[in-house]
Design an enzyme around this catalytic site. Structure first.
Site, PDB file in Angstrom:
ATOM      1  N   GLY A   1      21.805  60.815  35.797  1.00 10.11           N
ATOM      2  CA  GLY A   1      21.710  62.067  35.065  1.00 10.11           C
ATOM      3  C   GLY A   1      21.813  63.242  36.020  1.00 10.11           C
ATOM      4  O   GLY A   1      21.585  63.114  37.227  1.00 10.11           O
ATOM      5  N   CYS A   2      22.147  64.406  35.487  1.00 10.00           N
ATOM      6  CA  CYS A   2      22.367  65.578  36.343  1.00 10.00           C
ATOM      7  C   CYS A   2      21.053  66.030  36.993  1.00 10.00           C
ATOM      8  O   CYS A   2      21.004  66.278  38.204  1.00 10.00           O
ATOM      9  CB  CYS A   2      23.017  66.701  35.557  1.00 10.00           C
ATOM     10  SG  CYS A   2      22.232  67.081  33.976  1.00 10.00           S
ATOM     11  N   TYR A   3      19.997  66.146  36.211  1.00 11.06           N
ATOM     12  CA  TYR A   3      18.710  66.550  36.803  1.00 11.06           C
ATOM     13  C   TYR A   3      18.220  65.524  37.829  1.00 11.06           C
ATOM     14  O   TYR A   3      17.801  65.898  38.928  1.00 11.06           O
ATOM     15  CB  TYR A   3      17.647  66.737  35.726  1.00 11.06           C
ATOM     16  CG  TYR A   3      17.780  67.967  34.853  1.00 11.06           C
ATOM     17  CD1 TYR A   3      17.719  69.252  35.396  1.00 11.06           C
ATOM     18  CD2 TYR A   3      17.922  67.863  33.472  1.00 11.06           C
ATOM     19  CE1 TYR A   3      17.809  70.379  34.585  1.00 11.06           C
ATOM     20  CE2 TYR A   3      18.001  68.981  32.653  1.00 11.06           C
ATOM     21  CZ  TYR A   3      17.946  70.240  33.216  1.00 11.06           C
ATOM     22  OH  TYR A   3      18.016  71.354  32.409  1.00 11.06           O
TER      23      TYR A   3
ATOM     24  N   ALA B   1      19.866  66.050  41.175  1.00  4.67           N
ATOM     25  CA  ALA B   1      19.359  67.193  41.943  1.00  4.67           C
ATOM     26  C   ALA B   1      17.968  66.913  42.505  1.00  4.67           C
ATOM     27  O   ALA B   1      17.664  67.260  43.653  1.00  4.67           O
ATOM     28  CB  ALA B   1      19.334  68.445  41.062  1.00  4.67           C
TER      29      ALA B   1
END
Lengths: 342, 342, 342, 342
Positions: free
Chosen positions: A145-147, A150
Site C-alpha cells: 500500500g502507498c502509506y 512511506a
C-alpha cells in the site's frame, strides 16, 4: 528480450501510472489493456496524458485477454485478484497492486477487509530487510500500500537497529489520487481544494495492519501503530511523519548513521543532507522516496519524515521495480529517479 | 556520439526543466551548470527533484565555464544572452530560452523591452511553416516564448489557409512557474491559490509582438492580436483560447480538415478527436501541445483551444527539440510525449 | 419586521451560500429547508460550515413545506421551479436561482435547454439599466447566471454608451463550484487541481443567449457573443475577459469615464483605480464585482476584466440583493462588500 | 458606546484579518491603520478585499498615531510590541497578535526567540480553564499562536481530566498564510501548490513551548510535546492531529463525555457528532474550532483532531474575542461562527 505486459484496470489511476512507466521502460512492450465498466472505450478518452496509447481500445477484464503475456499488472478492486491470478497459471508473473495478498495474518485481513483471506504473496518493497531476495524469480508479487511504503521506509531502519520503542505514531497526508477515480462528493475539487481533513482515525485505516506487519518484522517484536491519514489538497504525494520514543542511548548522530547505512546503496531511497527536508513536490512523478530524520531530545522521540509519490513509488513504481527484480531485469529500468517540479 | 551540454541559469525553472529533459536524453551528457546569485550552491538544495545531479555545485556564469561544450542552453535574464553567446564562438550551438533573439523587428523589441535590439536567431518552433528547415544545422536558436508557442500553434494553420480575418483575440491562462522563481509578493502561494487575475492587459505583454510576428508570417498579411494573459492557481500549464472572425465559406468540416492536415505528421502537436477538449493537466511534463478547434456559427468565429506545459513545450522542451534538429539528432529524443496525470 | 425565508435545495452549493448570507441578514429569519435526495439528513452533515443551522433536518421539497414564508429561494435543477412557484401563489416572493425564467425568447430557451419555455420573470441584476425599478415590489425574480452576471456588468456600459461594435468575445474562468455538487469524474479534485480546461466551446454554453439578451438590450441592437468558459483549479470565483472592437473616437479616457459614471453609485460594483486589476481572490465570499477597463489601441479593442464570486454576486448574493429590493429592505442588507483573503 | 480601534501592521495577513472582522463588528469604529515599509500606501492596493477601507492611507507605526484609541491591535514582527505598548499607557487595551508576551518562562522565551523576555500578558484563549476570567477587564492581551490554539483546544480537556499520559505527539498542517506575506522563494505558489513539506522538525518550532505551557497547566504536571508542523497547499487553515497514550480505564465513551462537557457552552468550539470529522474547509473564515475525538484501543492512544482557520480563531478572531471579553462586550460580537464553503 522484450517483456510483454498486460494491465488490468487500465482506466484508473494506478493502471494509468503503470502504463506511464511501462511506456518509458526499454525492455517492455505493452500488450492487452482491460477495464471494468470502461471496457470498449478509447484509452485516449480516459487517460489523455498517455498519448502514445490514445487509440487503444479497452477490453473487458478476462483471463483470456490477459493470457499470453509475460507479466500482468492487476489494478482491480479488492477481492478480484485471486480469481484472475488463478486462471493465468504459474508461467505468468502477476503483480497485484491491490491489497489482496499483502497481509500474512488471515485474521487481520478479515477484520479490516471483511472478506476471506486470499493468501500471501512476496511483498514488493525491496528496500525492506530480506525483501529483495524474496522477489528474485517470483511469479507473484503483492505491491505494498502507498502509506505502508512511506511509513515502512521511514521506521524500519530504526526498529531494525533497536533504536525505538515499539509504539509508533504516524500522521500522513495524501494527495487525492490515493482515493481513486470513482466520483464521490467528498472528493470533488470544490470540496478538497483549500481544505485538509482526516479519515479512518483511531486505527481504522486498512493500511494499519500492513504497517504493523512490516515494522514488527523489522523490530523482531510486536509494534503498535497509531495511524492517522489525512487528505491534502493536491493530486499526488504522501508526506508521512512517523515517530517513536527513542531507546536509551540514542542521539542524533547514531540515528543518522543508522539511516545512512540502511539506504546507502538504494537507488530509490534518498536520505537528504542534514538541514534539508522532504517535500512531496520534489518526488512528483518519480520513484524516489525522500527521507530525513531528527532526534527530538526534549520529547525523547525519533521523528522521521518521508515523502513519496503515492502513485509512483507508492503503487505503480513499486510494481515495476518488483517486476524488474522478479524477471531479472535491471532494478531501475523504466523508473525515473527524477521528479517534475515545480 | 554523445553531445555535451551546459546550462547557464540552472537554478531557475527553465534551467531545471531543461536539465530534467537532458537527464532522460540518450545522446546527451550534462556538463557545466552555472548560476548567478546561486553560484556555489549544491544543485540538490535548489532543484531537489533532480536527484541524479544533487551533488553538482553551481559555477558562476562565465564564458570560460561554458566553453568546450557542444551545446549551451541559456536561461538568463533578458539582455544577457548576447554577450555570452559572442564569447562562445560559432563552433558551439547556443540555445537561448530568453527573449533576446526572438523578434525580427528592432522597433518592436525596443518598444516592449526597452533596450537595444540584439539581433534575430532561427526561431525554435519547428511546427511553424518553414521553421524546421531553418533549424537544421543552426548554431544559434531563439526558443519561442511560452504564450507565443501556444497561440502560434493554435492559429497559424487557420491563417496559413486564409480562413480567418487578421484580428485575433487571445485570452490565455498560465501556471505560476511562467512568472519565474524570484520571490515577489503577488506570486506567494497565499496570493495565487484560489485566485485568478490578469496582467499586462491591453496589449502590454511582451509576448504580443512575437505572436503578431508569427501569425502575420503565416497569414501573409499584418495580423493584430488582442492578448490578455491571466495567472491561474497551478504551477504549470498554459490554456489558450484563440479566436478570429471566420472568412466567408468556412464551416466546421473545412476548419477541422485544415488542422488535421497541418499537424498530421507532427510528433508533438495533437489535434484531439472531435468532442474532446485540451486540458493542461493532460500535458503536464510532456512536450505535447493538445489542440481542438470549433466553428461558432452564431458568432461567426473560429475558436481554437491549445494546451501546453509552459516549461516543457513552452520553454525547455522546445529548446531540446530545437537542439535535436540543429545537431541532426532524432527530433523526439529526450522528449516525453506522455504527461503525468492526475 | 422580520422576513421569514425558506430555501429549497439547501444541500447544494447555491442553497448553502444563500443560507450563509441569510444567517448574517439582520431582517431575515430562516424557516424551512428542503432538499431532494438529501431530505431527512442533518444540514450539519452536508454543510458543516453553517454551524448555527447544523441541527436542522432537511425536509422534502414540497409546496406545503415551503408555504407560509415571505420569501422562498429556489435552488433546484432546471425545469422544476415553475411547478413549485405556481403552488406558492402570488403572496410569496419567489427568487429562482435556476435558469427557468431568465430568457425572454422562448426559442432561445428551447434551443439551449431542450424543454418548453416556462416564462420570464423580472431579472435580478439591478445594476443593469432599468433593472432596479423592475425589481421593486416584484413577487417573482429570476436570478442571473453567474457568467452573465460577470459579463453583463463588464460590457453593458460600453454598449449603452455606443462605444463598442456588436461582436463581443468573452473568455471566462470559473471555479469548480459553478459545476455543482453532484459527483462527476471530471470534477474530482485529482482531475481539476493543477489543470485548466474549456467546455461548451463554440457557442454551446447555456449562458450564451442570456449574455446576448443583456448586451443587446444595453446596445439597442443585436450583439453576438463568442463565449468560451473554462474550468479553473479553485473552488470559487469567475474571472471574465470581455472585449469588443472599439467604435471610432474611443480612447482610454472616454472609456474610463463611461465606466466611472455607470457604477459611481453602485454599492457592489467597484471600478478599480487605474493600474490595479481584478482578482477573484479579492472578492472571495463577497457580493462585490471588481472591474477594470483597458483600451488596446494597437488591436483597436476595448477590454474589460471582471471578477466576481460565482456563488455570491453570481448566484446567492444576487438573490439576496434582489429580495432586498423586492421587499423594500435596504439593498445591501446581509451582503458583505468585503471578501476573505488570502 | 462605540469602541475605537487602531491596527498596527495593517498591511499583513493578521492585520488584514482583524480589519475584516472589525468591519462587521457592531460596536467598533476603525481608527488609525499603520504599517512599516508599506506606510504611505492606499490600503486598497494591499488588501483589495477590504473594499470599505480601500481609500484609507497607511500611516507609519508610531505611538502618536496609535494613541487616542480604546483598543490597539498589534500585528508587528516579534520583539516590537513592548516598546509600542509602553508608550500607549494603561488606559488603552493593547491586544498583541505577536509572540512577545505569550510565554511565562523567560528561559523558554530566550531559547526559542533569542532575545530578552518582554514579560507575560493575560492569555487570549478564553476556552482554556480559568482563562476567561483573566481576560475580563484586562488592559493587555497576548493572543495565542495559531498552532497552540488548535492543539491546546484539542488536548487540554484530556489532560485536565487526567485521561492522558504527559507525552503528547502533534502533527499539524497549516495553510501558507501562517508563514506571512513576506516574499520568500519557498512560499511561492509554484513551490507550494501540489506539495507538502515539514519544517521546524524535532522540537524546533517556536510554538512548542507555548503548547507545553498550556498543556502542562491543564495537566497539573509537566507535559512534553513532540511537534511537527507541515506546510499544506492551501492559503488558510490548520488541521492538527494530537495524540497521547491513554491512562488506564479510558474508553471511547468516557473520552467523548469529557469533551462534550468541556465545550458544551463554548460558542466557538464545536465537538462534531460522532462519525463526522473536522475539515479546515468547514471553518474557512470562521472563528469556530471543530473537534473530534477517537480512542484507538489497539494502539492505546487518545487521538484528537482539530481544525481552525489560522487567521481567524488562530489569530485575529482570537484577538477580537479577547477584546470583547476585556471590554465587557458580548463575547461573540463581530465573530462569524459560520465559514465560507466550498
Amino acid at each position: 528480450m522484450t517483456v510483454r505486459a498486460a494491465v488490468a484496470g487500465a482506466s484508473g489511476y494506478a493502471g494509468g501510472e503503470v502504463l506511464r512507466l511501462l511506456l518509458q521502460h526499454p525492455g517492455v512492450e505493452i500488450g492487452a489493456l482491460t477495464a471494468g465498466s470502461n471496457a470498449g472505450q478509447r484509452l485516449g478518452a480516459l487517460q489523455p496524458h498517455l498519448l502514445p496509447l490514445a487509440d487503444r481500445v479497452l477490453a473487458a477484464t478476462t483471463a483470456e485477454v490477459l493470457a499470453g503475456h509475460d507479466v500482468v499488472f492487476l489494478a482491480l478492486p479488492h477481492g478480484q485478484s485471486a480469481a484472475v491470478a488463478e486462471q493465468l497459471g504459474d508461467g505468468v508473473l502477476v503483480v497485484d497492486m491491490g491489497a489482496d495478498f499483502r497481509l500474512a495474518d488471515a485474521a487481520d485481513w478479515e477484520r479490516f477487509y471483511g472478506s476471506p483471506h486470499a493468501g500471501t504473496w512476496p511483498y514488493g518493497l525491496p528496500e525492506l530487510p530480506g525483501a529483495r531476495a524474496g522477489l528474485a524469480g517470483a511469479r507473484r508479487v503483492a505491491v505494498p500500500g502507498c502509506y505502508p511504503t512511506a511509513v515502512s521506509l521511514a521506521l524500519a531502519p530504526a526498529y531494525a537497529a533497536r533504536l525505538a520503542e515499539p509504539e509508533a505514531v504516524v500522521v500522513a497526508a495524501s494527495g487525492t489520487s490515493g482515493a481513486g477515480k470513482a466520483a464521490k462528493p467528498h472528493l470533488l475539487g470544490s470540496e478538497v481544494m483549500g481544505s485538509m481533513s482526516p479519515y479512518g482515525v483511531g486505527g481504522l485505516h486498512r493500511h494499519t495492519p500492513e504497517m504493523i506487519q512490516n515494522l514488527s518484522a523489522a523490530a523482531g517484536e510486536r509494534v503498535t501503530v497509531s495511524f492517522t491519514p489525512t487528505l491534502a489538497p493536491m493530486p499526488r504525494g504522501i508526506l508521512a511523519t512517523s515517530s517513536a520514543r527513542a531507546r536509551p542511548g540514542v542521539d542524533a548522530e547514531s540515528l543518522r548513521e543508522v539511516y545512512e547505512k540502511a539506504y546507502a546503496d538504494e537507488p530509490f531511497v534518498h536520505l537528504l543532507p542534514e538541514g534539508q527536508w522532504p517535500a512531496t513536490g520534489a518526488v512528483h512523478g518519480s520513484n524516489t522516496a525522500q527521507l530525513q530524520v531528527a532526534y527530538d531530545e526534549a520529547a525523547g522521540r525519533i521523528v522521521v519524515i518521508s515523502a513519496i509519490d503515492n502513485l509512483t513509488k507508492g503503487t505503480a513504481g513499486g510494481a515495476v521495480q518488483s517486476m524488474n527484480l522478479a524477471l531479472g531485469l535491471p532494478e531501475t529500468s523504466g523508473l525515473p529517479a527524477t521528479g517534475i517540479a515545480p
